[in-house]
Design a protein around this motif. Structure first.
Motif, PDB file in Angstrom:
ATOM      1  N   TRP A  32      -2.747  -9.213   2.761  1.00 50.38           N
ATOM      2  CA  TRP A  32      -2.374  -7.818   2.510  1.00 50.38           C
ATOM      3  C   TRP A  32      -0.882  -7.651   2.764  1.00 50.38           C
ATOM      4  N   PRO A  33      -0.172  -6.865   1.963  1.00 50.29           N
ATOM      5  CA  PRO A  33      -0.579  -6.115   0.788  1.00 50.29           C
ATOM      6  C   PRO A  33      -0.033  -6.741  -0.487  1.00 50.29           C
ATOM      7  N   PHE A  61      -4.876  -5.519  -6.277  1.00 46.41           N
ATOM      8  CA  PHE A  61      -3.560  -6.057  -5.950  1.00 46.41           C
ATOM      9  C   PHE A  61      -3.008  -6.866  -7.120  1.00 46.41           C
ATOM     10  N   THR A 151       0.333   5.028   4.468  1.00 47.18           N
ATOM     11  CA  THR A 151       0.156   4.551   3.097  1.00 47.18           C
ATOM     12  C   THR A 151      -0.001   5.722   2.140  1.00 47.18           C
ATOM     13  N   ARG A 155       4.126   5.359   0.990  1.00 45.32           N
ATOM     14  CA  ARG A 155       3.782   3.928   0.956  1.00 45.32           C
ATOM     15  C   ARG A 155       5.017   3.032   0.950  1.00 45.32           C
ATOM     16  N   GLY A 183       4.234  -5.778  -2.500  1.00 44.39           N
ATOM     17  CA  GLY A 183       3.349  -4.742  -1.989  1.00 44.39           C
ATOM     18  C   GLY A 183       3.224  -3.563  -2.932  1.00 44.39           C
ATOM     19  N   THR A 191      -4.633  -0.499  -1.173  1.00 45.18           N
ATOM     20  CA  THR A 191      -3.871  -0.863   0.022  1.00 45.18           C
ATOM     21  C   THR A 191      -4.496  -0.232   1.252  1.00 45.18           C
TER      22      THR A 191
END
Length: 269
Positions: A32-33, A61, A151, A155, A183, A191
Motif C-alpha cells: 500500500w498504496p 491500485f 485519505t 489524499r 500512490g 486506498t
C-alpha cells in the motif's frame, strides 16, 4: 508485456510479465498504496539472471480495475489465486511487500500454498499491523483511523506524509515525486479500504499454515511495519529465515536493492 486477467465478472487485474520464457518464476505482490512499479529495481535486474518476473496491480491500485468493494485479505488473496490459475503458474516464488506480504500469507493459508514452492516477505504487515492486547507492536487503531480520515480529506497530503516515513535513507526530490505518483494512481476509496483491512485483520493463525521455505527480509529502521513484526513472523512460520536489512526502513526493495536482490536469488537457488 502487460495484459489483464479477469478475476470477477466486472473486475480485471493488470499484470506485468517480464521474461515469460524463463525457467524460474517470481510473482510480486506490492504494498500500500502503490502498484507493481514498486519493484522496478528488481525487474531491472532479475530477468537478466534467468527469472520470469510477474507483477500485479491489486484491485483498486495502478492499472487494475477499481471496484468500490472487495478489499478484504480474503478477496485480495482470491484475486491472486485467479491470476495463478489463469497463468497456470506452478513451482513459483511468491514475494510480497508490506500489505502485499500480508495478502501473500493469507493466500498461503487460504489456498493451501497453491503453486508456491517458496515465499519471500519484504517488510510484511504481519502478523498484525495494529497493536492488540497480546501484541504490543505496530500502530494504534487511532493512528490508522487518522490515515483513513486524511485519505478522504486530503489524499495528496496524506501520501506525502507517508512518503516521509517510508524510507530510512535520503531520497532525491525526483524519486520522492515518483513514489508519490504511484500512490495517486490508486482510487481514494480503495486506498482507504485497504487501510481498514490493515487495521482490522490479523494473520496469527495463518502463519502456522505456511509449509514452504520462507525468507523474511525486513528493514531494521522500518517505521511503517516495525522490526518486531519480523521477529513474530519468524517465530510463527516454520522453516523461515530472517535477514535484517540494516540500512533500510520500509523501502528496502530500493534502499538496499542489491542486497535484497542477492538474498532473493540465493534463496530461490
Amino acid at each position: 508485456m502487460g495484459y489483464y486477467i479477469r478475476v470477477e465478472e466486472n473486475v480485471r487485474i493488470y499484470v506485468e510479465d517480464v521474461n515469460p520464457g524463463a525457467e524460474k518464476t517470481i510473482l510480486f505482490i506490492h504494498g500500500w498504496p502503490a502498484n507493481h512499479k514498486l519493484f522496478e529495481y528488481q525487474f531491472n535486474q532479475l530477468p537478466s539472471m534467468g527469472f520470469r518476473c510477474i507483477g500485479i496491480d491489486l484491485r483498486g491500485f495502478g492499472k487494475s480495475d477499481k471496484p468500490y468493494s472487495g478489499y478484504s485479505y480474503d478477496r485480495l488473496a482470491d484475486d491472486i489465486y485467479a491470476v495463478v490459475q489463469t497463468l497456470k503458474l506452478r513451482d513459483f516464488t511468491l514475494v510480497g511487500h508490506s500489505v502485499g506480504g500480508a495478502i501473500s500469507i493469507r493466500y498461503m493459508a487460504r489456498h493451501n500454498s497453491f503453486g508456491v514452492s517458496k515465499l519471500a516477505l519484504l517488510g510484511a504487515a504481519a502478523p498484525s499491523f495494529t497493536k492488540r492486547a497480546d501484541f504490543p507492536f505496530g500502530h494504534t487503531v487511532e493512528e490508522v483511523n487518522t490515515f483513513i480520515s486524511d485519505t478522504y480529506k486530503d489524499r495528496p497530503k496524506m501520501l506525502q506524509g507517508f512518503g516521509d516515513i517510508f524510507f530510512f535513507k535520503y531520497v532525491t526530490a525526483p524519486f520522492s515525486d515518483w513514489f508519490f505518483q504511484l500512490g495517486l494512481e490508486a482510487a481514494g476509496y480503495s486506498t482507504a479500504a485497504v487501510l481498514g483491512s490493515l487495521r482490522d485483520e490479523s494473520l496469527f493463525s495463518d502463519l502456522g499454515k505456511i509449509q514452504v521455505p520462507t525468507l523474511i527480509l525486513h528493514g531494521v529502521h522500518d517505521q511503517v511495519c516495525p522490526y518486531p513484526l519480523a521477529l513474530a513472523m519468524q517465530k510463527g512460520i516454520r522453516n523461515s529465515k530472517l535477514v535484517p536489512i540494516n540500512n533500510s526502513g520500509h523501502g528496502l526493495f530500493w534502499e538496499e536493492w542489491e542486497e535484497v536482490n542477492r538474498e532473493i536469488v540465493q534463496f530461490i537457488g
